[in-house]
Design an enzyme around this catalytic site. Sequence first.
Site, short mmCIF file in Angstrom:
data_model
loop_
_atom_site.label_atom_id
_atom_site.label_comp_id
_atom_site.label_asym_id
_atom_site.label_seq_id
_atom_site.Cartn_x
_atom_site.Cartn_y
_atom_site.Cartn_z
N GLU A 178 0.68 -1.23 -0.04
CA GLU A 178 0.03 -0.02 0.06
C GLU A 178 0.67 1.16 0.04
OE1 GLU A 178 -2.85 -0.48 3.24
OE2 GLU A 178 -4.15 -1.65 1.90
N GLU A 379 -5.52 -8.19 -1.29
CA GLU A 379 -6.37 -8.03 0.06
C GLU A 379 -7.79 -7.88 -0.20
OE1 GLU A 379 -4.81 -5.28 2.95
OE2 GLU A 379 -2.74 -5.98 2.61
C1 BG6 Z 1 -4.76 -2.86 4.67
C2 BG6 Z 1 -3.42 -3.54 5.28
O1 BG6 Z 1 -4.80 -1.72 4.57
O2 BG6 Z 1 -5.81 -3.43 5.44
C3 BG6 Z 1 -3.33 -4.50 6.32
O3 BG6 Z 1 -2.37 -3.78 4.10
C4 BG6 Z 1 -4.53 -4.20 7.13
O4 BG6 Z 1 -2.06 -4.29 6.67
C5 BG6 Z 1 -5.69 -4.41 6.10
O5 BG6 Z 1 -4.48 -5.24 8.26
C6 BG6 Z 1 -6.93 -4.53 6.94
O6 BG6 Z 1 -6.88 -3.31 7.96
P1 BG6 Z 1 -7.18 -3.23 9.68
O7 BG6 Z 1 -7.12 -2.23 9.98
O8 BG6 Z 1 -8.75 -3.99 9.72
O9 BG6 Z 1 -6.20 -4.33 10.00
#
Ligand code: BG6
Length: 480
Positions: A178, A379
């Site tokens: 990211e 993701e």
């Molecule tokens: C992304 C990141 O922004 O979202 C991860 O690459 C992160 O590291 C994921 O865990 C989900 O976000 P969160 O804040 O729910 O963990």
Amino acid sequence: MKKSLFPENFLWGGATAANQFEGAWNVDGKGASTSDMLTGGTHTVPRRVSKKIEEGVHYPSHEAIDFYGHYKEDIALFAEMGFKTFRMSINWTRIFPTGMELEPNEAGLKFYDNVFDELKKYNIEPLVTISHYELPFALTEKYNGWAGREVIECYTRYCEVLFKRYKDKVKYWLTFNEINCGTMPLGGYLGLGILNEGTESFMNQVDIPQLRFQGLHHQFVASAKAVKMGHEINPNFQIGCMIAYMTTYPFTCNPDDILVAQDRVKMHNDFCGDVQVRGEYPYFAKRFFDDNGITIKMEDGDLETLKEGTVDYYTFSYYMSNCASADPKLDGTGGNLLGGVKNPYLKASDWGWQIDPKGLRYTLNELYARYEIPLMVVENGLGAFDKVEADGSINDSYRIDYLKEHIVQMAEAIKDGVKLTGYTPWGCIDLVSASTGEMEKRYGFIYVDKDNQGKGTMERKKKASFDWYKKVIATNGEEL
Ligand code: BG6
């Protein structure tokens, strides 16, 4: 059975990050990273950035879910689901504890050899993020993180060690997780390791845009150098970028809203993608820098470096969409890195992230039209509270619904002609939340018995989504 829309060699899998699941934060020579200095929080209590480790305070990354001690068991579970790929990151501080050593730490390298060998046993292809929200904290103390140009060399030394050591074990790499989080104040510490005087709260950092964008320039140069070097070390390497894609709709058809939305897309999504895919700053960067009083210091050769180190494929995270409006009085909503205005047509997760599967099809089309290189969704997922029933079962039907609807839209995008090559839902095993430090914001197919205070047996349990995802992979996305 109908023929699947997904290509035969589609990379189904799951995604994690070292700092959020390995634990063993000071074991076998590992140094402290920026994420090791973040205290636990909740969605109402922000995490703190502590400059020293404080006695009696909970730091979620220190133990996390101890993948370090459980990697064989966890990989066996991924294999049981049929994973073709596993997205993981390397803890930079396992290899170079302060980032400044000239020789790597052998125990750290050996750990990842073991992990890659274990994955190989099951024919699971590693997809490795070189830096996922962690930087040796010593580099923050010495150079204010990526604000210092010196960090480029520390990073390329680290990359060279990884590329040479794992030349025959890893094919897919991502230079930075990211990277575009650096376009937002939250990304100052999270992505760039910048810790300005007066910053205490992770959610409310003292922000100096000049330093942030200079830091981002250093990351662009570092990434491009890594891509070039990687290809020299092994021409078969596939090295990609990774963007937190912030799908943004204008709240209304008022031209003012259209322009606000376009601006957000340009600066928060396209800006970094353009540099990494096209090898140059986009045309709109100049006005943004002028309007914000930012001057990027470049060295001779930087612009050539960016051109020589363009990525092979584009990956992104997609959780939600937001609206943008010129009216500051409208209701805001939460989000991954950046909030926005509420969309009346969408429902949201318990953390206020708006659920928008069709937005994924829209995004895939936007991205493919812009870059025309292979895409991966690395993701995606639903952070939710899960309940273990008296009989031990965990019925996460809400997660199945979320993922199913997104997979349907990925299939539509493939039908549209988009070249999508992989899908790794986030937190395939429960892990620490990056934004809040919680364990109870769960994403996994595999439950880990641990709570927000760090208490629990660490026992792994399959959720209902485990068997569901196994079937999805076995039928190549045909049976949802
Ligand atoms: C992304 C990141 O922004 O979202 C991860 O690459 C992160 O590291 C994921 O865990 C989900 O976000 P969160 O804040 O729910 O963990």
